[in-house]
Design a protein around this motif. Structure first.
Motif: not given
Length: 889
Positions: A29-37, A41-42, A45
């Motif tokens: 989930s953290l990787d996904a936020v980092t990639k997307a936002a 942002r990561a 959070l």
């Protein structure tokens, strides 16, 4: 070293993971936020999650650094309890008069500092109007450690309040006439106003911590209810460079001193330039204080920044604030808006877009003026949060502009600490900025005028009403002198009679005396024994079970030596302050205890015992602070002298503390040889410091760890002991024409002198009288007073001259100190003078070998005495040569 996939090992790798799949989902989930936002942002959070966990009571390590924003959001600020417009007018008058006072004084070249108070004016004014308790209310009031360079602002407020006159302001830094104002907070020079001397940087914060701790000590021992006393320490961010400033942070957190608040004026400037030119001092301080366990409140930005933060939907502004170094931020405050747009907002596209929404006036307001420390509402919110916080001390990091309101020639300039005056035109510009009703005609004589709205003006009435509600004027020092009754004579008599054949070190004699005095039903509870972790070295372990070691938590464990008679007993009402390995902390304890008679109206009798080498040499600045603050008590240099502490060597061998101590006018310095001398000195010290005619002095006693038989006190020697010299033992009468000499010795050296007395008589037919010089310093002090009396036309003969008057032969002085110590009195001795001492560096060896090395043992004294007599023609030169050969010198 890393594992096969390159990940650094973590302490988490040692813990069992009961659900690896769930852990992987969180990581994904953290990787996904980092990639997307994006990473910012990561990170946001993650920090929000940690903050939420802390609020939920989960045991997680705290973040040591937060964003470069205010800890208290604008929406969370409490209602301001006061008239902001009125307080603004009061602050304006104080700013003006502080600057006027220093500028007027600059005509005489006496100097002064303007920029510090200009940056901190609201930090003080908000406290005076809303938080600082005075001494006329319940309890002792608050204790205020004022930043030294801000003193002109405190004088300006006292002038507005009617406590100081224009004449006194004009006598700033001109004290010789008796009606002047000291440059910095100084209780000895202005004892009705100042409680704490603070300009010796680093000692203020250290002392404030131990003062807060001592307040709790008094309460826990049921001596004084100090629950309504709060300690406020005002500090500069540059001052925090001093190691003493942060030396006791962990102690304050460990003992949960929520009665303590540090207010650090973060104007980002030292005396010569930026505090952390390439870094951010606020963030550094936050990490240090949070890591030590303090509650941290950052008050950085004024209300003008609210709009900017609301427009910052991407976090770009907060990121930029976090990365700009202090020196660059200072530059922004001195450059035009175009420069700020290019170099601050131009750092990334999101900021450039934000800047398009801002007018030049808005940017100028934010970067030139709007700092949290310059707004009463922001400061009020921080102070209120600090006093309401429980369980830990609080530090407020308040950002300001050094030289604020003094004009562009002062604000944020590297040189402003050294700038002592404003021009008339600059004052007129300041007048317009502050909105003060001072006409041009007031400058007619070329001097800047003082300003005052009138003794019955709304401003003065408001100020006085606020102070009345808070318990009277502040800062203020009050002394309610109450003499302590004399202790029972029984404790002293035990030392008067001597030890018989039993050997006893003078260190042990002192400890036994204090132990007996602590049993006194009237004054025993007022003794405060202080020792930096080596109580057993000084034979004080016998006090552990009876007096107890102070701990605010009591004893939460079973001590390993509980089954022993002298076990390590900690107690919430313990009397002993057994510090860690910190002489600086122990001295701060001593200062707090020694001035409790003024701070709290409760007289305490502290004694601080330490390795003599680790006193005046290591913490000499605090000894001066003690004198400045009018402290009283006994500081005891144990294991004294350069040769009595066998085996420890150069770093422990003290041969010079009495010389350093002699420079302090408030220190009465004694080097007693025998137990009964200690008893006489301590008894007289209690009279002088705590009797009906109490003096503002303290005692320095040196005691030794060398066991010796302690003789009984001869009759009629008390006066000589106190004055510093008396004849202890006359020489054996010999032939009528026998050569004679006077041997003066202090401390343990008297034993070598007595042995030399016997050698001189038995081997060389010389009669020697042995004198105990209990205080070279007091002999000199009294002699200097006699010399001063001559200037007034009074004829007074020094005591040392009278004591030795008619004593036949020359004088030879010897001690375990360097020769300069006894040489202090040589000019008032009419006989031929010579001295022996332990000059040079110490060394490790047996006592006998060390004394032979320095030439102060009995045989060396004997040869030196013969040489002195030979120069006078009273013994032959061959006798000196023979003595050297006989004694192996």
């Amino acid at each position: 070293m890393t594992d096969p996939v390159g990940k650094l090992p973590s302490e988490l790798d040692q813990l069992p993971d009961r659900d690896p799949e769930e852990t992987a989902e969180w990581a994904a989930s953290l990787d996904a936020v980092t990639k997307a936002a994006g990473p910012h942002r990561a990170a946001y959070l993650m920090r929000r999650s940690l903050q939420h966990a802390e609020g939920a009571g989960l045991a997680l390590p705290k973040l040591l650094e937060t964003d470069y924003v205010n800890s208290i959001p604008t929406a969370a600020e409490p209602a301001f309890d006061g008239d902001l417009e009125m307080e603004s007018r009061i602050t304006a008058w104080n700013r003006w008069n502080a600057a006027a006072m220093v500028t007027r004084g600059s005509r005489l070249g006496v100097g002064g500092h303007i920029a510090t108070f200009a940056s901190a004016a609201w930090l003080y004014e908000t406290g005076f109007n809303h938080f600082f308790r005075g001494k006329e209310g319940d309890g002792s009031g608050d204790q205020l450690y004022i930043q030294g360079h801000a003193s002109p602002g405190i004088y300006a407020r006292a002038f507005l309040d009617g406590r100081l006159s224009e004449q006194q302001l004009d006598n700033f830094r001109q004290e010789a006439g008796g009606d002047g104002l000291p440059s910095y907070p100084h209780p000895r020079r202005l004892p009705w106003l100042w409680e704490f001397p603070t300009v010796s940087m680093g000692l203020g914060p250290l002392s404030a911590i131990y003062q807060a701790r001592f307040n709790r000590y008094l309460a826990n021992r049921n001596i004084k209810d100090t629950s309504n006393s709060h300690v406020w320490a005002f500090l500069g961010d540059g001052e925090m460079d001093e190691p003493e400033s942060t030396a006791a942070l962990a102690l304050a957190a460990r003992e949960r001193l929520d009665n303590l608040t540090f207010v650090i004026n973060c104007n980002l400037q030292r005396l010569d330039g930026p505090v952390r030119a390439n870094f951010r001092v606020v963030q550094e301080l936050e990490g240090a204080f949070r890591g030590a366990g303090w509650n941290v409140i950052k008050t950085l930005w004024g209300s003008a920044w609210d709009e900017l933060f609301q427009l910052d939907t991407t976090g770009a502004l907060v990121r930029r604030l976090r990365e700009v170094p202090d020196a660059q931020f200072q530059t922004y405050a001195t450059r035009d808006v175009a420069y700020i747009r290019e170099h601050f907002f131009g750092a990334e596209p999101a900021l450039a877009e934000l800047a398009k929404l801002l007018t030049d006036a808005k940017i100028a307001e934010c970067f030139y003026n709007s700092r949290g420390g310059h707004e009463a509402r922001k400061v009020y919110a921080a102070y209120k949060a600090a006093v309401e916080h429980k369980g830990a001390p609080t530090v407020i990091l308040a950002q300001t502009v050094k030289g604020y309101t003094l004009g562009k020639g002062f604000e944020s300039k590297n040189a402003n600490h050294q700038m002592k005056k404003l021009t008339i035109d600059e004052f007129k510009g300041m007048r317009e900025l502050l909105g003060l009703p001072i006409p041009d005609s007031a400058f007619a004589d070329g001097l800047v005028p003082y300003g005052h709205p009138g003794a019955d003006s709304p401003e003065v009435r408001y100020l006085q009403e606020r102070r009345a509600a808070l318990g009277g004027p502040a800062p203020a020092r009050r002394v309610h002198a109450v003499a302590l009754p004399e202790p029972e004579e029984r404790a002293f008599k035990a030392l008067y009679k001597g030890s018989g054949k039993q050997e006893m070190a003078t260190t042990m004699a002192f400890v036994r005396l204090v132990k007996d005095l602590m049993r006194d039903k009237e004054t025993g509870r007022r003794w405060v024994p202080i020792v930096p972790d080596e109580a057993r070295t000084f034979g004080m372990e016998s006090l552990f079970p009876s007096a107890g070691i102070y701990s605010p938590l009591g004893q939460t464990y079973e001590p390993v030596d509980r089954d022993q008679l002298m076990y390590y007993k900690e107690a919430k009402d313990g009397q002993i302050l057994n510090e860690g390995i910190t002489e600086a902390g122990a001295m701060a304890d001593f200062i707090a205890a020694s001035t409790s008679y003024a701070t709290h109206g409760e007289t305490m009798i502290p004694f601080y015992i330490f390795y003599s080498m680790f006193g005046w040499q290591r913490t000499g600045d605090q000894m001066w602070q003690l004198a400045d603050q009018l402290g009283k008590g006994f500081i005891v240099g144990a294991t004294a002298g350069r040769t009595t502490l066998t085996g420890e060597g150069l770093q422990h061998a003290d041969g010079h503390s009495h010389l350093i101590a002699a420079t302090n006018p408030a220190s009465l310095n004694y080097d007693p040889a025998f137990a009964y001398e200690i008893a006489v000195i301590v008894k007289d010290g209690l009279r002088r410091m705590y009797g009906p005619d109490a003096e503002n002095v303290f005692y320095y006693l040196t005691v030794y760890n060398e066991p010796k038989p302690q003789p009984a006190m001869p009759e009629g020697v008390e006066d000589g002991i106190i004055k510093g010299l008396y004849r202890f033992k006359e020489g054996t009468p010999g032939a009528a024409d026998a050569p004679q000499i006077q041997l003066l010795a202090s401390g343990t050296a008297i034993h070598w002198a007595l042995e030399a007395q016997e050698l001189l008589a038995a081997d060389w037919g010389v009669r020697a009288d042995v004198w105990s010089a209990t205080s070279w310093g007091e002999l000199r002090r009294e002699a200097l007073e006699c010399d001063e009396a001559l200037l007034r036309g009074e004829q007074r003969v020094p005591y040392v001259t009278r004591a030795l008057e008619g004593a036949p032969g020359p004088v030879l002085a010897v001690s375990d100190w360097m020769r300069q110590v006894p040489d202090q009195i040589s000019q008032w001795v009419e006989q031929d003078w010579s001295s022996l001492g332990t000059d040079g560096f110490g060394l490790s060896d047996t006592r006998d070998a060390a004394r032979r090395h320095f030439g102060v043992d009995a045989r060396s004294i004997t040869v030196a005495a013969l040489a002195q007599l030979a120069r006078r023609g009273e013994v032959s030169a061959s006798a000196v040569k023979d003595a050297r050969e006989r004694y192996g010198l």
